[in-house]
Structure formats: structure tokens, C-alpha cells
Design a protein around this motif. Structure first.
Motif, PDB file in Angstrom:
ATOM      1  N   GLY A 268      24.909 115.870  -9.319  1.00 27.86           N
ATOM      2  CA  GLY A 268      23.967 116.585 -10.169  1.00 27.86           C
ATOM      3  C   GLY A 268      22.526 116.404  -9.759  1.00 27.86           C
ATOM      4  O   GLY A 268      21.667 117.220 -10.122  1.00 27.86           O
ATOM      5  N   GLY A 269      22.225 115.352  -8.991  1.00 31.07           N
ATOM      6  CA  GLY A 269      20.863 115.110  -8.529  1.00 31.07           C
ATOM      7  C   GLY A 269      20.625 115.517  -7.089  1.00 31.07           C
ATOM      8  O   GLY A 269      19.571 115.209  -6.531  1.00 31.07           O
ATOM      9  N   ALA A 270      21.586 116.219  -6.475  1.00 35.09           N
ATOM     10  CA  ALA A 270      21.409 116.648  -5.087  1.00 35.09           C
ATOM     11  C   ALA A 270      20.251 117.637  -5.002  1.00 35.09           C
ATOM     12  O   ALA A 270      20.158 118.577  -5.786  1.00 35.09           O
ATOM     13  N   SER A 271      19.390 117.425  -4.026  1.00 32.26           N
ATOM     14  CA  SER A 271      18.156 118.207  -3.939  1.00 32.26           C
ATOM     15  C   SER A 271      18.422 119.642  -3.511  1.00 32.26           C
ATOM     16  O   SER A 271      19.484 119.983  -2.970  1.00 32.26           O
ATOM     17  N   ALA A 272      17.404 120.488  -3.732  1.00 29.31           N
ATOM     18  CA  ALA A 272      17.495 121.882  -3.284  1.00 29.31           C
ATOM     19  C   ALA A 272      17.692 121.945  -1.781  1.00 29.31           C
ATOM     20  O   ALA A 272      18.452 122.787  -1.276  1.00 29.31           O
ATOM     21  N   GLU A 273      17.021 121.054  -1.036  1.00 26.47           N
ATOM     22  CA  GLU A 273      17.157 121.045   0.420  1.00 26.47           C
ATOM     23  C   GLU A 273      18.564 120.629   0.845  1.00 26.47           C
ATOM     24  O   GLU A 273      19.113 121.159   1.816  1.00 26.47           O
ATOM     25  N   LEU A 411      22.470 109.115 -11.254  1.00 25.93           N
ATOM     26  CA  LEU A 411      22.103 110.176 -10.319  1.00 25.93           C
ATOM     27  C   LEU A 411      20.988 109.719  -9.386  1.00 25.93           C
ATOM     28  O   LEU A 411      21.003 110.017  -8.184  1.00 25.93           O
ATOM     29  N   TRP A 412      20.005 108.977  -9.942  1.00 29.01           N
ATOM     30  CA  TRP A 412      18.969 108.432  -9.071  1.00 29.01           C
ATOM     31  C   TRP A 412      19.574 107.443  -8.071  1.00 29.01           C
ATOM     32  O   TRP A 412      19.163 107.379  -6.910  1.00 29.01           O
ATOM     33  N   THR A 413      20.556 106.678  -8.502  1.00 24.84           N
ATOM     34  CA  THR A 413      21.201 105.728  -7.605  1.00 24.84           C
ATOM     35  C   THR A 413      21.953 106.452  -6.496  1.00 24.84           C
ATOM     36  O   THR A 413      21.876 106.082  -5.321  1.00 24.84           O
ATOM     37  N   ILE A 491      18.760 110.690 -20.469  1.00 20.81           N
ATOM     38  CA  ILE A 491      19.261 111.935 -19.908  1.00 20.81           C
ATOM     39  C   ILE A 491      19.638 112.914 -21.027  1.00 20.81           C
ATOM     40  O   ILE A 491      19.536 114.133 -20.868  1.00 20.81           O
ATOM     41  N   ILE A 492      20.047 112.364 -22.179  1.00 21.82           N
ATOM     42  CA  ILE A 492      20.380 113.213 -23.333  1.00 21.82           C
ATOM     43  C   ILE A 492      19.098 113.641 -24.043  1.00 21.82           C
ATOM     44  O   ILE A 492      18.935 114.814 -24.415  1.00 21.82           O
ATOM     45  N   SER A 493      18.177 112.700 -24.221  1.00 25.30           N
ATOM     46  CA  SER A 493      16.911 113.037 -24.887  1.00 25.30           C
ATOM     47  C   SER A 493      16.150 114.112 -24.112  1.00 25.30           C
ATOM     48  O   SER A 493      15.563 115.020 -24.713  1.00 25.30           O
ATOM     49  N   GLU A 494      16.170 114.026 -22.782  1.00 21.24           N
ATOM     50  CA  GLU A 494      15.448 115.009 -21.972  1.00 21.24           C
ATOM     51  C   GLU A 494      16.029 116.405 -22.167  1.00 21.24           C
ATOM     52  O   GLU A 494      15.297 117.376 -22.361  1.00 21.24           O
ATOM     53  N   GLU A 495      17.355 116.512 -22.129  1.00 23.39           N
ATOM     54  CA  GLU A 495      17.996 117.818 -22.328  1.00 23.39           C
ATOM     55  C   GLU A 495      17.785 118.323 -23.750  1.00 23.39           C
ATOM     56  O   GLU A 495      17.550 119.509 -23.980  1.00 23.39           O
ATOM     57  N   VAL A 555      12.240  96.945 -16.895  1.00 22.77           N
ATOM     58  CA  VAL A 555      11.755  97.924 -17.870  1.00 22.77           C
ATOM     59  C   VAL A 555      11.357  99.199 -17.125  1.00 22.77           C
ATOM     60  O   VAL A 555      10.547  99.166 -16.203  1.00 22.77           O
ATOM     61  N   THR A 556      11.936 100.325 -17.537  1.00 22.96           N
ATOM     62  CA  THR A 556      11.674 101.598 -16.857  1.00 22.96           C
ATOM     63  C   THR A 556      11.194 102.646 -17.852  1.00 22.96           C
ATOM     64  O   THR A 556      11.276 102.478 -19.072  1.00 22.96           O
ATOM     65  N   ASP A 557      10.746 103.745 -17.300  1.00 22.80           N
ATOM     66  CA  ASP A 557      10.086 104.805 -18.054  1.00 22.80           C
ATOM     67  C   ASP A 557      11.093 105.728 -18.731  1.00 22.80           C
ATOM     68  O   ASP A 557      11.841 106.427 -18.045  1.00 22.80           O
ATOM     69  N   PRO A 558      11.130 105.786 -20.061  1.00 23.46           N
ATOM     70  CA  PRO A 558      12.080 106.679 -20.728  1.00 23.46           C
ATOM     71  C   PRO A 558      11.729 108.148 -20.543  1.00 23.46           C
ATOM     72  O   PRO A 558      12.584 109.021 -20.737  1.00 23.46           O
ATOM     73  N   ASN A 559      10.485 108.425 -20.158  1.00 27.23           N
ATOM     74  CA  ASN A 559      10.039 109.811 -20.034  1.00 27.23           C
ATOM     75  C   ASN A 559       9.965 110.283 -18.585  1.00 27.23           C
ATOM     76  O   ASN A 559       9.394 111.341 -18.311  1.00 27.23           O
ATOM     77  N   GLU A 560      10.530 109.497 -17.662  1.00 27.58           N
ATOM     78  CA  GLU A 560      10.521 109.940 -16.269  1.00 27.58           C
ATOM     79  C   GLU A 560      11.348 111.211 -16.122  1.00 27.58           C
ATOM     80  O   GLU A 560      12.292 111.450 -16.884  1.00 27.58           O
ATOM     81  N   PRO A 561      11.050 112.039 -15.116  1.00 26.73           N
ATOM     82  CA  PRO A 561      11.893 113.210 -14.870  1.00 26.73           C
ATOM     83  C   PRO A 561      13.326 112.784 -14.538  1.00 26.73           C
ATOM     84  O   PRO A 561      13.541 111.749 -13.899  1.00 26.73           O
ATOM     85  N   GLN A 562      14.282 113.579 -14.977  1.00 27.25           N
ATOM     86  CA  GLN A 562      15.668 113.311 -14.631  1.00 27.25           C
ATOM     87  C   GLN A 562      15.965 113.871 -13.242  1.00 27.25           C
ATOM     88  O   GLN A 562      15.419 114.903 -12.836  1.00 27.25           O
ATOM     89  N   ALA A 563      16.833 113.198 -12.516  1.00 26.04           N
ATOM     90  CA  ALA A 563      17.141 113.620 -11.149  1.00 26.04           C
ATOM     91  C   ALA A 563      17.666 115.050 -11.109  1.00 26.04           C
ATOM     92  O   ALA A 563      17.382 115.803 -10.173  1.00 26.04           O
ATOM     93  N   SER A 564      18.439 115.423 -12.112  1.00 20.71           N
ATOM     94  CA  SER A 564      19.035 116.759 -12.124  1.00 20.71           C
ATOM     95  C   SER A 564      17.988 117.857 -12.210  1.00 20.71           C
ATOM     96  O   SER A 564      18.254 119.007 -11.819  1.00 20.71           O
ATOM     97  N   GLU A 565      16.782 117.538 -12.700  1.00 21.68           N
ATOM     98  CA  GLU A 565      15.705 118.520 -12.775  1.00 21.68           C
ATOM     99  C   GLU A 565      14.715 118.357 -11.617  1.00 21.68           C
ATOM    100  O   GLU A 565      14.337 119.315 -10.959  1.00 21.68           O
ATOM    101  N   TRP A 566      14.310 117.109 -11.374  1.00 23.72           N
ATOM    102  CA  TRP A 566      13.278 116.846 -10.365  1.00 23.72           C
ATOM    103  C   TRP A 566      13.755 117.204  -8.949  1.00 23.72           C
ATOM    104  O   TRP A 566      13.014 117.802  -8.159  1.00 23.72           O
ATOM    105  N   MET A 567      14.990 116.842  -8.636  1.00 27.56           N
ATOM    106  CA  MET A 567      15.472 117.028  -7.275  1.00 27.56           C
ATOM    107  C   MET A 567      15.876 118.474  -6.984  1.00 27.56           C
ATOM    108  O   MET A 567      15.903 118.882  -5.819  1.00 27.56           O
TER     109      MET A 567
END
Length: 574
Positions: A268-273, A411-413, A491-495, A555-567
Motif C-alpha cells: 500500500g505504500g509503494a511509490s508512484a515511481e 507500510l513505512w517499514t 492510519i485510521i484517524s488520517e482516513e 515517540v513519533t508524530d501522530p499527524n505525519e503523512p501516511q505512506a499510502s498517501e505520501w508515497m
């Protein structure tokens, strides 16, 4: 006859072993010497036999974790190596169904021993009684022992079936009264699994012709490459073709991701490229994958113009994609046969710039990762997953076994954490169940006692198996747990926010933040919390080199972009 030597008549008169003892002997004879489970009154005959025969019994804290421990054991072991699980009927068995289904989807062998309700009360609502057929859909085969003399034959056949390709979990239900009895068991020969199917020579030749004629081929490797121990053959074919290699969730690491032809993971996080690489290829060899809906985004990912699909299940061929050549065969046997075809100088493919095409995808991915870190120096922004994972990767030896839980961070992993080999990285496939990271690391460490074991998890996944931190402590299993904590099902909150007009962080716990250091410490694990990128590596190194298990909370950012959208969106700067 020597006076001290027992007579044959005395041997015949000797009390036979209990059925439980005979079952354990059958397991040990077939290389199954580690059992994960939770004891109950029903299991005690088997627990006694395991203890008397020095088989290892690992006491978990919840049955949901038990099959995932055996799953992690098999995923990081040589082909065919497996562990067993043992639970009580009813609640124990139904709790274990999650992990059994995960193992079934991933084609991972394990022996699941369920100690059934006594025969005398079956049908009368005995404690924990459940119809045995309840479990038919989560295992490869489900067997109920009715005759006391059938226990050892059932277990021996279950081990063979679990190892037969396509591999999977096999459940054997044995009533407690049968296990405690002393019914003489029949002798059972050691019949191993039959060889997996070899490819027809004409199909290999046709595949070689299609791939040789291609100008921009690509290889897609799935979990079947791992199961059949085909990594060497995969590398040979990829290098002969000069073709980039992409993998599925379960194929990650089958070609070490430091190899120049490695182009990443179809997820799900595979990039457009990455997706363009597949779409632009004029020929694709898919081997050891069913091209399931999870990896392919319900078959919306474009595949190469010409597609060769090698799988053990003929029903997979043509299911989601039109296939030019389908082959039902073992991944290793097919790839080795194909490499032999390429060894003929007349068929050897010409240079196709495969490494350059793979590097273009990796470079695009690195640009996307870097754009997430551009404001790294800001004091008020928590770490993002790719930053934390990069620091962890730098601190963990390549030869370590790494297990990854499900959840948004997975997905980031998958896209940013390089795997160094086929038995060095474990994560769930299409079942995508959370709560696997720590249990699978427990199994992986016991299968590989001389290698470091690191469990990557998020706070959501960890809380679904948090009880197994206590298993680590009580059993003294040396696993380093790295927990990325954003206090959110992000990932649920973002969607929910993006598509359903929920407020940001709708499913987070910002007001009641989770203190994983306190939780781990309370269970007997040394733990520390880090917030800065430069501190992550040192903390992981301290935990990894400590004698015994430990936890690092990042401690990580709860508001970071999700891989499924960013990538999958536009490349940064475009």
C-alpha cells in the motif's frame, strides 16, 4: 542371557508410555522440539510428557500470541523447520484462530495440538466444549482423534501435511482422557512430504523465450520464494535477465535489499515511481505469489504487458490479471530450471540497464523520505516514522532477525527499512493482523539463538500483544522491542479525517497518553523513551547489547503523512 538383562517377556509386561509421551516422542523424532502454549487442566498430561522429555515449552500469556510465536519460529528457520502449539479447547482454541489463519494465509507450517473435551462428556456441554469443525477454515487440515490408538499416527501425518507444499498449519484435536491413557500406539514410519511440483520443460523454455525477447523485464517475488528457499535461484535469474526485482509483503528480503537490482516492495505504500516500473515493463515474471488483493490494491496496480505467473495453486493464475503463461510449480525448481536455460549462451539476455531502473525507483523513494525530514531541526515536531526507522536500521546488524507488526507504521517499514535476507525479516501478509511483532520475535529468537532479534511495533500493535512482554521477561528471551508510539490509531484517524470529515486524531489518545516505559518496567523489562533522532540509535544499541530483553519507546508524530498517501502522490517538488 545376562542376569541383569530384562527378558523379552518382561519387556512385553512393562507398562506402555502414556499416549501423551508417545505423541511427544513422535514429535521429537520428526524434529519438532519447541512448543508454545498456555497450560490448562486439559493439557497437563501433555505438559508432563514435554517436561519429562526435555522439549521446550514456552508459556505465553494469551492464546492469540501462541500461533504467532510458532509462525515467527518457522518464518526464520530453514525450510521445513517448525514448532508446535498447545492450548485448551474452546476459548483457548478460538483465541488461537487468529494466528492459525495468519499462518494459513502465509503458508507457514506448524502443528497445533488442541486438547479436546473428554470423550465421556462430549455432546453434553462439557467445559470449553466446541464443535471441532469450528476450526476447519483457519487451518490446512483439521483432525479429531477418536480412537486412542490413532493419536501418534494423526500427529505424524499432521507434521508431514504441514510440511507438504503449499505448507500450512495443521490442527490435531486429542481428548484429554486419550492423552492420559496408556493405549499402545502403532509404529509409524517417517514419511516425509512429497517433493513440490517441477515445471514442465516446455513451459520453462517458453518463459525463457518471452523474457529473452523483452527489452525491459521485471521480476516479482512472493512468499513462495522464501518457503522454497529459492533466494539464490532468484538472484541468479535476476542477474542473468538484468531485471529489477520487486517483492510482495511476504517476499521482502528474498533478494537482499542492498542488491543493485532490488527495487522495493509492492504494498500500500509503494511509490508512484515503483508502480511505473511495473507498468512500463514489457515482460514480468511473477514467482511464488498469488497476486492477492492486498498487495495489488485489489488488482488496480498495472502489471507488465506480458505476464508469466508461477505459483503452486492453479486457481491463482488469471484470477486478478490476464496471464500469458501460467505454470504450477515450486518457485525454486522453476527458477533453477530457468537459470539453466539462460546458461545457454544462445539464450543469454542482453544488457537491459536493470540496476539503473531499480536505482531510479530507490532514488525517487529517498527523495520522498528526505522531504518528510526537511524540517528535522524544528524542536516542536515529533519524529516521523522514516526518521526513526532509519536510525534503528543503522543500529541493528544486518544479520539480525527483524519482525514487524501490522499497522500504519508497517507500510513505512516495508518501503524504507531494508531487509538483508529471506529469513531476516518477518511480517504478516494478506491477513494483516496486528499484535504479531513481539510474539513472532519470540519464536524467531528461539529458532535463531545466536542472532539478534528485534521486534518493530507501533503502540497499537503492541497493545494487542502487550502481555507477551511478560513472556519475554519470564522466559528470559533476549529480544529488543522497538515501539513507535504516536498515541493514535493514526492510519485510521488520517482516513477518517481525509475521507469522512472526522476531526484530526479522532482515534488517538492524546489526553491519556500511553507510557510504554512504565508498562514494560512493570513486566520486568528494562525500558527507555527517546524523542530525538540522534538518541534512537544509541538507545537501540544499549537495549540490543543488554543481557536479556529490553524495550525502546520512540515517540513519533501522530499527524505525519501516511505512506499510502505520501508515497503514491506527486513527487516532492513537482
Amino acid at each position: 542371557m545376562d542376569a541383569d538383562e530384562p527378558s523379552p517377556a518382561a519387556d512385553r509386561d512393562a507398562e506402555p508410555p502414556t499416549v501423551a509421551e508417545a505423541v511427544v516422542d513422535a514429535m521429537l523424532d520428526r524434529g519438532v522440539d519447541t512448543v508454545f502454549g498456555i497450560p490448562g487442566k486439559q493439557t497437563l498430561p501433555l505438559n508432563r510428557a514435554l517436561a519429562d522429555r526435555d522439549a521446550r515449552f514456552v508459556v505465553a500469556r494469551h492464546e492469540t500470541a501462541v500461533p504467532h510465536q510458532a509462525w515467527g519460529y518457522a518464518e526464520t528457520s530453514a525450510p521445513g523447520a517448525m514448532a508446535a502449539t498447545c492450548v485448551v479447547p474452546g476459548p483457548g482454541d478460538t483465541n488461537a484462530m487468529n494466528g492459525l489463519k495468519n499462518a494459513l494465509n502465509d503458508c507457514v507450517p506448524l502443528l497445533h495440538l488442541a486438547v479436546e473435551t473428554e470423550r465421556s462428556v462430549r455432546g453434553g456441554d462439557g467445559i470449553h466444549e466446541t464443535p471441532p469443525e469450528t476450526y476447519d477454515t483457519v487451518v490446512k487440515e483439521n483432525v479429531l482423534v477418536d480412537s486412542p490408538a490413532g493419536a501418534v499416527p494423526a500427529v505424524a501425518e499432521a507434521i508431514r501435511t504441514a510440511r507438504e507444499h503449499p505448507q500450512g498449519p495443521v490442527r490435531v484435536g486429542i481428548p484429554k482422557d486419550v492423552l492420559a491413557g496408556r493405549t499402545l500406539q502403532p509404529a509409524v514410519g517417517d514419511c516425509g512430504p512429497s517433493p513440490p511440483p517441477a515445471p514442465p520443460a516446455e513451459a520453462v523454455a517458453e518463459a525463457a523465450d518471452l523474457l529473452t525477447d523483452a527489452t525491459a523485464p521485471v521480476v516479482l517475488a512472493g512468499g513462495g520464494v522464501r518457503r522454497s528457499d529459492a533466494s539464490d535461484a532468484l538472484r541468479a535469474v535476476a542477474e542473468a535477465l538484468d531485471a529489477p526485482v520487486v517483492t510482495t509483503y511476504k517476499g521482502k528480503g528474498t533478494l537482499p535489499e542492498t542488491h543493485p537490482l532490488s527495487a522495493g516492495v509492492l504494498c500500500g505504500g509503494a511509490s508512484a515511481e515503483f508502480r511505473d516500473l511495473l507498468a512500463d515493463a514489457d515482460a514480468g515474471l511473477v514467482v511464488g505469489s498469488d497476486l492477492d488483493a492486498v498487495a495489488t490494491a485489489s488488482w488496480s496496480v498495472a502489471m507488465p504487458e506480458t505476464l508469466i505467473h508461477v505459483t503452486l495453486d492453479g486457481d491463482d493464475v488469471g484470477f486478478g490479471y490476464e496471464t500469458d503463461l501460467g505454470v504450477v510449480a515450486d518457485a525454486d525448481r522453476f527458477l533453477r530450471a530457468l537459470d539453466e536455460e539462460f546458461a545457454d549462451e544462445r539464450a543469454r539476455p542482453r544488457d537491459r540497464d536493470g540496476a539503473e531502473r531499480a536505482e531510479a525507483v530507490r532514488a525517487a523513494d529517498r527523495d520522498r523520505f528526505a522531504a518528510l525530514s526537511e524540517d528535522r531541526d524544528r524542536d516542536d515536531r515529533p519524529l516521523r516514522s522514516v526518521e526513526a526507522l532509519s536510525a534503528v536500521r543503522d543500529a541493528v546488524p544486518e544479520e539480525a532477525v527483524v519482525t514487524a507488526d501490522a499497522g500504519g507504521f508497517r507500510l513505512w517499514t516495508l518501503v524504507s527499512f531494508p531487509a538483508s535476507g529471506p529469513r531476516s525479516y518477518v511480517n504478516p501478509g494478506s491477513w494483516a493482523t496486528m499484535g504479531t511483532g513481539v510474539p513472532s520475535a519470540i519464536g524467531a529468537k528461539l529458532a535463531n539463538p545466536d542472532r539478534d532479534a528485534v521486534a518493530l511495533t507501533g503502540d497499537g500493535g503492541l497493545m494487542m500483544c502487550v502481555h507477551e512482554l511478560h513472556t519475554l521477561a519470564s522466559e528470559g528471551i533476549d529480544v529488543t522491542v522497538v515501539a513507535l508510539n504516536n498515541d493514535d490509531y493514526a492510519i485510521i484517524s488520517e482516513e477518517a479525517s481525509r475521507s469522512y470529515d472526522f476531526s484530526e486524531g479522532a482515534y488517538g489518545w492524546g489526553e491519556t497518553g500511553l507510557d510504554l516505559v512504565a508498562v514494560a518496567s512493570g513486566m520486568g523489562l528494562p525500558a527507555e523513551r527517546v524523542r530525538e533522532r540522534d538518541a534512537v540509535g544509541d538507545a537501540v544499541e544499549r537495549a540490543r547489547t543488554r543481557d536479556g530483553p529490553a524495550l525502546v519507546e520512540v515517540v513519533t508524530d501522530p499527524n505525519e503523512p501516511q505512506a499510502s498517501e505520501w508515497m503514491t502522490g506527486p513527487r516532492p517538488g513537482e
